[in-house]
Design a protein around this motif. Structure first.
Motif, mmCIF file in Angstrom:
data_model
loop_
_atom_site.group_PDB
_atom_site.id
_atom_site.type_symbol
_atom_site.label_atom_id
_atom_site.label_comp_id
_atom_site.label_asym_id
_atom_site.label_seq_id
_atom_site.Cartn_x
_atom_site.Cartn_y
_atom_site.Cartn_z
ATOM 1 N N ASN A 9 0.931 -1.271 0.047
ATOM 2 C CA ASN A 9 0.024 -0.253 0.046
ATOM 3 C C ASN A 9 0.978 1.373 -0.079
ATOM 4 O O ASN A 9 0.477 2.158 0.732
ATOM 5 C CB ASN A 9 -0.862 0.054 1.284
ATOM 6 C CG ASN A 9 -2.010 -1.182 1.033
ATOM 7 O OD1 ASN A 9 -2.509 -1.701 0.236
ATOM 8 N ND2 ASN A 9 -2.326 -1.681 2.284
ATOM 9 N N ASN A 10 1.882 1.104 -0.944
ATOM 10 C CA ASN A 10 2.819 2.320 -0.965
ATOM 11 C C ASN A 10 3.694 2.771 0.120
ATOM 12 O O ASN A 10 4.344 3.861 0.281
ATOM 13 C CB ASN A 10 2.004 3.761 -1.298
ATOM 14 C CG ASN A 10 1.330 3.397 -2.588
ATOM 15 O OD1 ASN A 10 -0.009 3.463 -2.724
ATOM 16 N ND2 ASN A 10 1.920 3.310 -3.617
ATOM 17 N N VAL A 11 3.640 1.554 1.069
ATOM 18 C CA VAL A 11 4.705 1.953 2.303
ATOM 19 C C VAL A 11 5.752 0.856 2.090
ATOM 20 O O VAL A 11 5.610 -0.354 2.180
ATOM 21 C CB VAL A 11 3.832 1.544 3.648
ATOM 22 C CG1 VAL A 11 4.587 1.680 5.011
ATOM 23 C CG2 VAL A 11 2.566 2.656 3.772
ATOM 24 N N ARG A 55 1.028 0.924 10.935
ATOM 25 C CA ARG A 55 0.216 0.788 9.402
ATOM 26 C C ARG A 55 -0.607 1.827 8.989
ATOM 27 O O ARG A 55 -0.502 2.521 8.184
ATOM 28 C CB ARG A 55 -0.229 -0.716 9.307
ATOM 29 C CG ARG A 55 -0.877 -0.907 7.929
ATOM 30 C CD ARG A 55 -1.597 -2.200 7.778
ATOM 31 N NE ARG A 55 -0.464 -3.177 7.659
ATOM 32 C CZ ARG A 55 -0.228 -4.205 8.697
ATOM 33 N NH1 ARG A 55 -0.842 -4.165 9.827
ATOM 34 N NH2 ARG A 55 0.663 -4.967 8.735
ATOM 35 N N GLU A 59 0.255 4.496 6.116
ATOM 36 C CA GLU A 59 -0.944 4.404 5.088
ATOM 37 C C GLU A 59 -1.444 5.624 4.912
ATOM 38 O O GLU A 59 -2.010 6.234 3.852
ATOM 39 C CB GLU A 59 -1.696 3.229 5.141
ATOM 40 C CG GLU A 59 -0.872 1.865 4.875
ATOM 41 C CD GLU A 59 -2.122 0.603 4.802
ATOM 42 O OE1 GLU A 59 -3.007 0.943 5.146
ATOM 43 O OE2 GLU A 59 -1.437 -0.303 4.627
ATOM 44 N N ALA A 112 1.025 7.815 3.442
ATOM 45 C CA ALA A 112 1.199 7.471 2.084
ATOM 46 C C ALA A 112 -0.047 8.090 1.001
ATOM 47 O O ALA A 112 0.183 7.842 -0.286
ATOM 48 C CB ALA A 112 1.297 5.870 1.839
ATOM 49 N N GLN A 113 -1.150 8.329 1.569
ATOM 50 C CA GLN A 113 -2.240 8.862 0.747
ATOM 51 C C GLN A 113 -2.153 10.584 0.682
ATOM 52 O O GLN A 113 -3.048 10.979 0.155
ATOM 53 C CB GLN A 113 -3.533 8.478 1.474
ATOM 54 C CG GLN A 113 -3.847 6.911 1.393
ATOM 55 C CD GLN A 113 -4.884 6.531 2.336
ATOM 56 O OE1 GLN A 113 -5.798 7.338 2.858
ATOM 57 N NE2 GLN A 113 -5.101 5.283 2.403
#
Length: 271
Positions: free
Chosen positions: A15-17, A204, A208, A211-212
């Motif tokens: 998830n882009n992490v 997390r 996340e 990451a957004q």
């Protein structure tokens, strides 16, 4: 037989992490030269990869990082390569501990430390160099150098005063007492303390969420905050204006403004 650095530093991207996990639990994750090189490389990759928009640094077992495992490192008495000569230790520190901390500070993505247990010496500085720190209740932070008759390295004398002030930094470094997670939060070393079983989920959720976000704006915000601690007001304000000028050309800035005007939730792409 030499251990595989990929086994001793686990890595995955979800998830882009980018999740970077120290994995020498039998040694309380005391970090070796090879591990440092792998962590530095992974942080550089995270900066360059548009698919990575946040980083988590954590560890397996009961310790986050018990410091540096210097066995076999160049410049250390008793290591392969013969007798130490003048300059070896300074070179080792520059190329090892200082490069590791600098890699965290200079990473272009927000870096979150999920501290599962004891963070001592360079392990404490690795955590404190991160942009955000979440600690499990059993975690402790220890400026262990004085216990060994050593000077703090890995940027400790740079990081600590900026987090807790010079007087408290000296207390922590002069005595080398363990600082429990709750006290570390009170001092400003830690953003949040959670139960051990909640650490990964909390990390997390935070990562996340980062990451957004507007990735380039976050990168420039990180640079501005870090640089502000070293420069004067005029330099800081000039850097702020330049960063805003650059950021206004990004897709995410345009999306943020458009979403405000259109009264909708922005959808950032990290570009």
């Amino acid at each position: 037989m030499t251990a595989d650095p990929e086994d001793e530093v686990l890595h995955r991207t979800e998830n882009n992490v980018s999740w970077i996990t120290l994995n020498r639990p039998e040694a309380m994750n005391a970090v070796t030269w090879d591990q440092r090189e792998r962590v530095i490389a992974l942080l550089a990759e995270a900066s360059a990869d548009p698919a990575v928009r946040a980083v988590v640094v954590t560890a397996t077992g009961k310790g986050f990082c018990a410091g540096a495992d210097l066995r076999g490192s160049p410049g250390v008495p008793g290591s392969p390569g013969g007798e130490r000569v003048a300059g070896d230790v300074a070179r080792m520190i520059r190329l090892g501990a200082q490069r590791l901390i600098t890699a965290v500070l200079d990473c272009e993505k927000p870096v979150l430390a999920a501290v599962n247990g004891t963070a001592a010496g360079i392990g404490a500085h690795l955590a404190l160099a991160c942009d955000l720190v979440i600690a499990a209740e059993p975690a402790r932070f220890i400026e262990v150098f004085v216990r060994r008759g050593l000077v703090p390295d890995g940027g400790g004398a740079y990081l600590l005063p900026r987090l807790v002030g010079p007087q408290k930094a000296k207390e922590l470094m002069f005595f080398g007492d363990a600082v429990p997670a709750a006290e570390a939060q009170r001092l400003g070393l830690v953003n949040r303390v959670v139960a051990a079983e909640e650490l990964e989920a909390t990390a997390r959720a935070w990562a996340e969420r980062l990451a957004q976000g507007p990735t380039r704006a976050l990168a420039m915000t990180k640079q501005l905050v870090n640089a502000s601690l070293d420069g004067d007001r005029a330099a800081s304000l000039a850097a702020e204006a330049t960063a805003q000028e650059i950021n206004m050309g990004t897709a995410d800035a345009n999306e943020g403004v458009a979403s405000f005007v259109e009264r909708r939730t922005p959808k950032y792409l990290g570009r």
